[in-house]
Design a protein around this motif. Structure first.
Motif, PDB file in Angstrom:
ATOM      1  N   ALA A 136       0.834  -1.202   0.000  1.00  0.00           N
ATOM      2  CA  ALA A 136       0.000   0.000   0.000  1.00  0.00           C
ATOM      3  C   ALA A 136       0.870   1.254   0.000  1.00  0.00           C
ATOM      4  CB  ALA A 136      -0.931  -0.011   1.205  1.00  0.00           C
ATOM      5  N   PHE A 137       1.912   1.252   0.815  1.00  0.00           N
ATOM      6  CA  PHE A 137       2.822   2.388   0.871  1.00  0.00           C
ATOM      7  C   PHE A 137       3.488   2.643  -0.482  1.00  0.00           C
ATOM      8  CE2 PHE A 137       7.526   3.095   1.535  1.00  0.00           C
ATOM      9  CZ  PHE A 137       7.448   4.469   1.452  1.00  0.00           C
ATOM     10  N   ILE A 138       3.968   1.579  -1.132  1.00  0.00           N
ATOM     11  CA  ILE A 138       4.664   1.734  -2.413  1.00  0.00           C
ATOM     12  C   ILE A 138       3.712   2.262  -3.480  1.00  0.00           C
ATOM     13  CG2 ILE A 138       5.690   0.420  -4.305  1.00  0.00           C
ATOM     14  CD1 ILE A 138       7.684   1.059  -2.206  1.00  0.00           C
ATOM     15  N   ALA A 139       2.477   1.745  -3.515  1.00  0.00           N
ATOM     16  CA  ALA A 139       1.500   2.236  -4.492  1.00  0.00           C
ATOM     17  C   ALA A 139       1.173   3.708  -4.233  1.00  0.00           C
ATOM     18  CB  ALA A 139       0.234   1.392  -4.431  1.00  0.00           C
ATOM     19  N   TYR A 140       1.051   4.057  -2.966  1.00  0.00           N
ATOM     20  CA  TYR A 140       0.777   5.442  -2.586  1.00  0.00           C
ATOM     21  C   TYR A 140       1.920   6.353  -3.012  1.00  0.00           C
ATOM     22  CZ  TYR A 140      -0.194   9.330   0.657  1.00  0.00           C
ATOM     23  OH  TYR A 140      -0.448  10.570   1.211  1.00  0.00           O
ATOM     24  N   ARG A 141       3.139   5.932  -2.739  1.00  0.00           N
ATOM     25  CA  ARG A 141       4.305   6.739  -3.107  1.00  0.00           C
ATOM     26  C   ARG A 141       4.461   6.826  -4.622  1.00  0.00           C
ATOM     27  NH1 ARG A 141      10.340   4.846  -1.760  1.00  0.00           N
ATOM     28  NH2 ARG A 141       9.906   3.688  -3.669  1.00  0.00           N
ATOM     29  N   ASP A 142       4.306   5.679  -5.312  1.00  0.00           N
ATOM     30  CA  ASP A 142       4.436   5.678  -6.770  1.00  0.00           C
ATOM     31  C   ASP A 142       3.379   6.544  -7.431  1.00  0.00           C
ATOM     32  OD1 ASP A 142       6.568   3.976  -6.489  1.00  0.00           O
ATOM     33  OD2 ASP A 142       5.517   2.174  -7.170  1.00  0.00           O
ATOM     34  N   GLY A 143       2.226   6.697  -6.756  1.00  0.00           N
ATOM     35  CA  GLY A 143       1.152   7.522  -7.302  1.00  0.00           C
ATOM     36  C   GLY A 143       1.261   8.986  -6.946  1.00  0.00           C
ATOM     37  N   GLY A 144       2.371   9.386  -6.308  1.00  0.00           N
ATOM     38  CA  GLY A 144       2.575  10.797  -5.980  1.00  0.00           C
ATOM     39  C   GLY A 144       2.009  11.232  -4.655  1.00  0.00           C
ATOM     40  N   SER A 145       1.756  10.274  -3.742  1.00  0.00           N
ATOM     41  CA  SER A 145       1.244  10.579  -2.405  1.00  0.00           C
ATOM     42  C   SER A 145       0.019  11.482  -2.454  1.00  0.00           C
ATOM     43  CB  SER A 145       2.340  11.214  -1.541  1.00  0.00           C
ATOM     44  OG  SER A 145       3.475  10.382  -1.469  1.00  0.00           O
ATOM     45  N   PRO A 146      -1.082  10.991  -3.082  1.00  0.00           N
ATOM     46  CA  PRO A 146      -2.245  11.854  -3.333  1.00  0.00           C
ATOM     47  C   PRO A 146      -3.059  12.240  -2.110  1.00  0.00           C
ATOM     48  CG  PRO A 146      -2.712   9.587  -3.985  1.00  0.00           C
ATOM     49  CD  PRO A 146      -1.262   9.635  -3.630  1.00  0.00           C
ATOM     50  N   ASP A 147      -2.938  11.499  -1.003  1.00  0.00           N
ATOM     51  CA  ASP A 147      -3.704  11.789   0.211  1.00  0.00           C
ATOM     52  C   ASP A 147      -2.879  12.724   1.092  1.00  0.00           C
ATOM     53  OD1 ASP A 147      -4.973  11.841   2.655  1.00  0.00           O
ATOM     54  OD2 ASP A 147      -5.232   9.682   2.811  1.00  0.00           O
ATOM     55  N   GLY A 148      -3.308  13.978   1.177  1.00  0.00           N
ATOM     56  CA  GLY A 148      -2.516  14.957   1.918  1.00  0.00           C
ATOM     57  C   GLY A 148      -2.446  14.712   3.410  1.00  0.00           C
ATOM     58  N   HIS A 149      -3.216  13.745   3.936  1.00  0.00           N
ATOM     59  CA  HIS A 149      -3.216  13.485   5.372  1.00  0.00           C
ATOM     60  C   HIS A 149      -2.137  12.480   5.794  1.00  0.00           C
ATOM     61  CE1 HIS A 149      -6.913  15.737   5.772  1.00  0.00           C
ATOM     62  NE2 HIS A 149      -7.474  15.001   4.829  1.00  0.00           N
ATOM     63  N   VAL A 150      -1.553  11.758   4.839  1.00  0.00           N
ATOM     64  CA  VAL A 150      -0.601  10.691   5.149  1.00  0.00           C
ATOM     65  C   VAL A 150       0.747  11.009   4.511  1.00  0.00           C
ATOM     66  CG1 VAL A 150      -0.044   8.241   4.743  1.00  0.00           C
ATOM     67  CG2 VAL A 150      -2.352   8.916   5.441  1.00  0.00           C
TER      68      VAL A 150
END
Length: 251
Positions: free
Chosen positions: A79-93
């Motif tokens: 989940a972390f890698i997908a989030y990071r690869d996607g440009g960290s779209p959730d500004g809360h995390v």
């Protein structure tokens, strides 16, 4: 104290960090299950050795009077890698982590280029890693211990004496681009050449070293925009600017 925004990062000097583990319901994971699975399949095809274990990300950060309070929660590495690869779209995390920055006695910074089997292959980093359950003491997340462990594992270097005493000085927080990088500058008694040689001996003794090579940086002209991530470039720019300013006022 803030020092501007080199490479888009705010640089904040900290006297103390308080990190804790909290419960957090991360809606982005539920809403992006397919994206996470597909990204993990793609990553595994390129790097089969990756492991989808539990990691800690930050869901809150507050700074007052030189103290930073940061909240962590647990999620899966995929989940972390997908989030990071996607440009960290959730500004809360945020991707929050700690690292010791090795400085030599003659004023150089030592880094490592990550090996081809790692998630950050080819990039030049300080010794660091995403915190995990091994860094949790009750509800406290031991960022200093995490930084010291990564330093030892990747470079063979160790801070002298008790960790709490050795890391009682000022930290630098690099904040931006979905990251919270807590960096502790540690001055070693050796020259850059001797320190790099010690790191290289450790690297060659490992069965599967995380580092491909040791990198020595002596000034801003050695900042590698192609291989150094923005937080590394921001720290080096700020640090060598400070060194230059101090030299200018030295009688």
């Amino acid at each position: 104290m803030s020092e501007g925004r080199p490479y888009g990062f705010e640089v904040v000097r900290l006297a103390h960090i308080e990190a804790r583990l909290v419960a957090y319901d991360w809606a982005w994971v539920r809403d992006n299950a397919e994206r996470i699975a597909e990204n993990w399949r793609r990553r595994l095809a390129l790097q089969p050795g990756l492991f989808d274990g539990p990691v800690l990300l930050a869901c809150g950060c507050a700074i007052a009077d030189g103290t930073c309070q940061v909240d962590f929660f647990e999620t899966r590495y995929a989940a972390f890698i997908a989030y990071r690869d996607g440009g960290s779209p959730d500004g809360h995390v945020a991707n929050a982590f700690a690292a010791v920055v090795p400085w030599s006695a003659d004023g150089a910074v030592l880094l490592g280029q990550m090996g081809g089997h790692t998630a950050n292959a080819g990039q030049i980093y300080f010794p660091c890693g995403t915190p995990d359950r091994d860094d949790v003491r009750g509800t406290v997340v031991d960022l200093a211990g995490s930084a010291v462990r990564e330093l030892r594992e990747e470079t063979g270097l160790a801070l002298p004496g008790d960790v709490a005493d050795a890391m009682a000085g000022e930290w630098a927080l690099l904040r931006g681009d979905g990251q919270l990088a807590f960096l502790y500058p540690a001055r070693f008694p050796e020259s850059a050449e001797a320190l790099a040689a010690r790191m290289e001996r450790h690297r060659l003794a490992e069965r599967e070293p995380e580092l491909e090579r040791v990198v020595t940086v002596r000034g801003q002209d050695a900042i590698d925009a192609g291989r150094m991530p923005p937080f590394v470039r921001a720290y080096l720019a700020s640090a060598f600017d400070a060194d230059a300013a101090a030299a200018d006022v030295t009688p």
